[in-house]
Design a protein around this motif. Sequence first.
Motif, PDB file in Angstrom:
ATOM      1  N   LEU A   1       6.672 -72.725   5.538  1.00 27.98           N
ATOM      2  CA  LEU A   1       6.691 -71.264   5.450  1.00 27.98           C
ATOM      3  C   LEU A   1       7.545 -70.758   4.290  1.00 27.98           C
ATOM      4  O   LEU A   1       7.212 -69.757   3.662  1.00 27.98           O
ATOM      5  CB  LEU A   1       7.192 -70.667   6.769  1.00 27.98           C
ATOM      6  CG  LEU A   1       6.191 -70.718   7.915  1.00 27.98           C
ATOM      7  CD1 LEU A   1       6.883 -70.548   9.250  1.00 27.98           C
ATOM      8  CD2 LEU A   1       5.102 -69.658   7.716  1.00 27.98           C
ATOM      9  N   LYS A   2       8.633 -71.450   4.009  1.00 22.17           N
ATOM     10  CA  LYS A   2       9.519 -71.016   2.929  1.00 22.17           C
ATOM     11  C   LYS A   2       9.061 -71.498   1.553  1.00 22.17           C
ATOM     12  O   LYS A   2       9.441 -70.920   0.544  1.00 22.17           O
ATOM     13  CB  LYS A   2      10.943 -71.507   3.198  1.00 22.17           C
ATOM     14  CG  LYS A   2      11.601 -70.781   4.352  1.00 22.17           C
ATOM     15  CD  LYS A   2      13.012 -71.257   4.575  1.00 22.17           C
ATOM     16  CE  LYS A   2      13.694 -70.478   5.674  1.00 22.17           C
ATOM     17  NZ  LYS A   2      15.080 -70.926   5.886  1.00 22.17           N
ATOM     18  N   THR A   3       8.238 -72.542   1.519  1.00 22.20           N
ATOM     19  CA  THR A   3       7.818 -73.135   0.256  1.00 22.20           C
ATOM     20  C   THR A   3       6.548 -72.497  -0.297  1.00 22.20           C
ATOM     21  O   THR A   3       6.409 -72.347  -1.508  1.00 22.20           O
ATOM     22  CB  THR A   3       7.589 -74.654   0.435  1.00 22.20           C
ATOM     23  OG1 THR A   3       8.796 -75.241   0.926  1.00 22.20           O
ATOM     24  CG2 THR A   3       7.203 -75.315  -0.869  1.00 22.20           C
ATOM     25  N   TYR A   4       5.641 -72.148   0.579  1.00 25.72           N
ATOM     26  CA  TYR A   4       4.327 -71.667   0.153  1.00 25.72           C
ATOM     27  C   TYR A   4       4.158 -70.174   0.431  1.00 25.72           C
ATOM     28  O   TYR A   4       4.762 -69.641   1.358  1.00 25.72           O
ATOM     29  CB  TYR A   4       3.225 -72.429   0.895  1.00 25.72           C
ATOM     30  CG  TYR A   4       3.189 -73.892   0.572  1.00 25.72           C
ATOM     31  CD1 TYR A   4       2.556 -74.353  -0.573  1.00 25.72           C
ATOM     32  CD2 TYR A   4       3.814 -74.813   1.404  1.00 25.72           C
ATOM     33  CE1 TYR A   4       2.532 -75.705  -0.885  1.00 25.72           C
ATOM     34  CE2 TYR A   4       3.794 -76.170   1.115  1.00 25.72           C
ATOM     35  CZ  TYR A   4       3.151 -76.613  -0.035  1.00 25.72           C
ATOM     36  OH  TYR A   4       3.142 -77.949  -0.328  1.00 25.72           O
ATOM     37  N   PRO A   5       3.301 -69.516  -0.350  1.00 25.13           N
ATOM     38  CA  PRO A   5       2.948 -68.127  -0.016  1.00 25.13           C
ATOM     39  C   PRO A   5       2.366 -68.078   1.405  1.00 25.13           C
ATOM     40  O   PRO A   5       1.803 -69.060   1.898  1.00 25.13           O
ATOM     41  CB  PRO A   5       1.885 -67.773  -1.061  1.00 25.13           C
ATOM     42  CG  PRO A   5       2.116 -68.716  -2.197  1.00 25.13           C
ATOM     43  CD  PRO A   5       2.638 -69.987  -1.565  1.00 25.13           C
TER      44      PRO A   5
END
Length: 127
Positions: free
Chosen positions: A72-76
């Motif tokens: 969730l924090k890495t990808y849009p």
Amino acid sequence: MEEIINKIAQDKLDFKIGLQQLLPYNFDELFVTLNNYIINSIPNKTDYNTEAYQNALATIPLKPTYTPIVILKTYPAKIAMSKLPLLPKRENIKTITALLWIFKITDTERRNTECKNGCGHFWHEIY
């Protein structure tokens, strides 16, 4: 299921208690529902990246190293949501916890801004 989710988002049901009530539901159905709720609660439909969404990601009540949180924090948002259901089943509870938290935060923001003078969303009226 929808009533429980909305009661949690509106602080009418404790997050942990509500989460326990949701976990027996089918993961795929719960995931689709939460994903749709999140997408609809974020006003920026271009990239779904708002201050409320970022705040939700930063405050998820799980270890930041858990796989769903990293995704969730890495990808849009849209890409992350497509990756989460592909995770092993052992990640399901963490995924649902994270998504429920994100919806709680983003829907609270929506209720406090665009819906504060009435919005016509029946779930903001009945739950």
